[in-house]
Motif scaffolding. Structure first.
Motif, PDB file in Angstrom:
ATOM      1  N   LYS A   1      70.465  41.454  53.160  1.00 30.95           N
ATOM      2  CA  LYS A   1      71.753  41.744  52.513  1.00 30.95           C
ATOM      3  C   LYS A   1      72.261  40.532  51.740  1.00 30.95           C
ATOM      4  CE  LYS A   1      76.480  43.232  53.527  1.00 30.95           C
ATOM      5  NZ  LYS A   1      77.434  43.632  54.605  1.00 30.95           N
ATOM      6  N   ARG A   2      72.174  39.350  52.361  1.00 31.16           N
ATOM      7  CA  ARG A   2      72.605  38.127  51.676  1.00 31.16           C
ATOM      8  C   ARG A   2      71.809  37.887  50.399  1.00 31.16           C
ATOM      9  NH1 ARG A   2      70.378  32.591  53.901  1.00 31.16           N
ATOM     10  NH2 ARG A   2      68.557  33.629  52.986  1.00 31.16           N
ATOM     11  N   ASP A   3      70.484  38.001  50.492  1.00 27.42           N
ATOM     12  CA  ASP A   3      69.623  37.721  49.348  1.00 27.42           C
ATOM     13  C   ASP A   3      69.873  38.696  48.206  1.00 27.42           C
ATOM     14  OD1 ASP A   3      68.597  35.763  50.964  1.00 27.42           O
ATOM     15  OD2 ASP A   3      66.711  36.802  51.383  1.00 27.42           O
ATOM     16  N   ALA A   4      70.087  39.972  48.545  1.00 26.71           N
ATOM     17  CA  ALA A   4      70.321  40.985  47.508  1.00 26.71           C
ATOM     18  C   ALA A   4      71.634  40.727  46.790  1.00 26.71           C
ATOM     19  CB  ALA A   4      70.318  42.382  48.131  1.00 26.71           C
ATOM     20  N   GLU A   5      72.666  40.384  47.556  1.00 22.29           N
ATOM     21  CA  GLU A   5      73.967  40.107  46.942  1.00 22.29           C
ATOM     22  C   GLU A   5      73.881  38.867  46.057  1.00 22.29           C
ATOM     23  OE1 GLU A   5      77.906  40.643  45.930  1.00 22.29           O
ATOM     24  OE2 GLU A   5      76.555  41.998  47.003  1.00 22.29           O
ATOM     25  N   ALA A   6      73.195  37.835  46.536  1.00 25.06           N
ATOM     26  CA  ALA A   6      73.087  36.600  45.760  1.00 25.06           C
ATOM     27  C   ALA A   6      72.294  36.818  44.479  1.00 25.06           C
ATOM     28  CB  ALA A   6      72.432  35.504  46.598  1.00 25.06           C
ATOM     29  N   TRP A   7      71.236  37.628  44.547  1.00 25.11           N
ATOM     30  CA  TRP A   7      70.401  37.818  43.355  1.00 25.11           C
ATOM     31  C   TRP A   7      71.183  38.478  42.218  1.00 25.11           C
ATOM     32  CZ3 TRP A   7      66.157  35.831  41.482  1.00 25.11           C
ATOM     33  CH2 TRP A   7      65.610  36.409  40.331  1.00 25.11           C
ATOM     34  N   LYS A   8      72.120  39.358  42.536  1.00 25.57           N
ATOM     35  CA  LYS A   8      72.927  39.978  41.479  1.00 25.57           C
ATOM     36  C   LYS A   8      73.630  38.908  40.655  1.00 25.57           C
ATOM     37  CE  LYS A   8      75.477  42.610  44.035  1.00 25.57           C
ATOM     38  NZ  LYS A   8      76.475  43.634  44.465  1.00 25.57           N
ATOM     39  N   HIS A   9      74.073  37.854  41.312  1.00 28.96           N
ATOM     40  CA  HIS A   9      74.768  36.778  40.605  1.00 28.96           C
ATOM     41  C   HIS A   9      73.795  35.850  39.881  1.00 28.96           C
ATOM     42  CE1 HIS A   9      78.415  38.161  42.472  1.00 28.96           C
ATOM     43  NE2 HIS A   9      77.907  38.005  43.680  1.00 28.96           N
ATOM     44  N   VAL A  10      72.583  35.714  40.419  1.00 32.69           N
ATOM     45  CA  VAL A  10      71.554  34.944  39.712  1.00 32.69           C
ATOM     46  C   VAL A  10      71.268  35.591  38.363  1.00 32.69           C
ATOM     47  CG1 VAL A  10      69.130  34.217  39.735  1.00 32.69           C
ATOM     48  CG2 VAL A  10      70.502  34.036  41.815  1.00 32.69           C
ATOM     49  N   GLU A  11      71.234  36.906  38.333  1.00 42.59           N
ATOM     50  CA  GLU A  11      70.996  37.620  37.074  1.00 42.59           C
ATOM     51  C   GLU A  11      72.036  37.245  36.020  1.00 42.59           C
ATOM     52  OE1 GLU A  11      68.619  39.751  36.180  1.00 42.59           O
ATOM     53  OE2 GLU A  11      67.733  40.607  38.004  1.00 42.59           O
ATOM     54  N   ILE A  12      73.269  37.074  36.441  1.00 39.35           N
ATOM     55  CA  ILE A  12      74.327  36.682  35.500  1.00 39.35           C
ATOM     56  C   ILE A  12      74.047  35.296  34.930  1.00 39.35           C
ATOM     57  CG2 ILE A  12      76.787  36.132  35.301  1.00 39.35           C
ATOM     58  CD1 ILE A  12      77.306  38.329  37.383  1.00 39.35           C
ATOM     59  N   PHE A  13      73.599  34.375  35.786  1.00 43.24           N
ATOM     60  CA  PHE A  13      73.256  33.044  35.299  1.00 43.24           C
ATOM     61  C   PHE A  13      72.074  33.096  34.339  1.00 43.24           C
ATOM     62  CE2 PHE A  13      75.835  31.348  38.791  1.00 43.24           C
ATOM     63  CZ  PHE A  13      76.437  30.288  38.146  1.00 43.24           C
TER      64      PHE A  13
END
Length: 232
Positions: A71-83
């Motif tokens: 769950k943590r990794d999936a949520e964080a990756w969404k924000h990586v996409e923005i970067f």
């Protein structure tokens, strides 16, 4: 400097430099929110991770521990996409706008120093996205009708591989957003801080369930981190 595909077209007679400034400035709030989102995902996991472990730190509820990290990794990756989508353009704008004094002893000198490794972080995160996009494309071609059976596991692996870079971006990305906001407002001081507005919006969204709006905008973030980052 290249502009975003969604950037407004230059008006007739408008200087190109002004247009470029406006093009990269519009992405600053998204980066500030993305960095905060990664920190929230990390903090939420850190708040509960010990409950899945014994006193020595070894998981005693392996499924709960694994599900929490997924769950943590999936949520964080969404924000990586923005970067990945907006970070390079803002980074180029910051490096073009920052002067020698900004690097030596200015208010953002520490933030600018923190950007030294962000190119590598973005590059490697981009490689992960590209590689797993190719994997999913191959699944579409070779496993018609069965993609859903395997895509979820593939995305979990991608997100897990990307967590380290997400963790780095929560630190480096915050520095990029602060430096960009400072430089943009130095160039156009009459505009309010877009990073601060993004943080106010994020705070309202997280407190919305309690129905208590923030009483005042948060103070601009300090240039030094207030606490060491934690990652499991």
């Amino acid at each position: 400097m290249p502009t975003s595909p969604t950037s407004p077209e230059p008006r007739e007679g408008q200087p190109a430099a002004t247009t470029d400034h406006l093009a990269w400035r519009q992405h600053i709030p998204a980066l500030a929110s993305a960095a905060a989102g990664i920190r929230q995902a990390s903090d939420a996991w850190d708040a509960v991770s010990d409950s899945f472990c014994d006193l020595d730190g070894w998981p005693i509820d392996e499924k709960g521990y694994a599900d929490g990290k997924v769950k943590r990794d999936a949520e964080a990756w969404k924000h990586v996409e923005i970067f990945l989508d907006h970070g390079p353009e803002v980074l180029a704008g910051v490096r073009a706008a920052a002067g020698g004094t900004d690097y030596l002893d200015g208010p953002i000198s520490e933030d600018l120093r923190r950007l030294r490794g962000i190119d590598t972080t973005l590059e490697r995160a981009g490689q992960i996205r590209h590689e797993w996009d190719q994997v999913l494309a191959l699944m579409d071609a070779s496993l018609p009708g069965s993609r859903e059976l395997y895509a979820s596991q593939a995305l979990e692996i991608r997100n897990s591989e990307g967590w380290h870079h997400a963790d780095e971006l929560s630190f480096q990305g915050s520095a990029l957003a602060r430096a960009a906001d400072y430089l943009a407002n130095q160039m156009d001081p009459d505009q309010p801080s877009q990073t601060e507005r993004a943080q106010v919006t994020l705070a309202r969204s997280t407190s919305g369930n309690r129905g208590i709006p923030p009483t005042s905008p948060p103070a601009p973030p300090a240039s030094n981190p207030t606490a060491p980052r934690r990652s499991r």
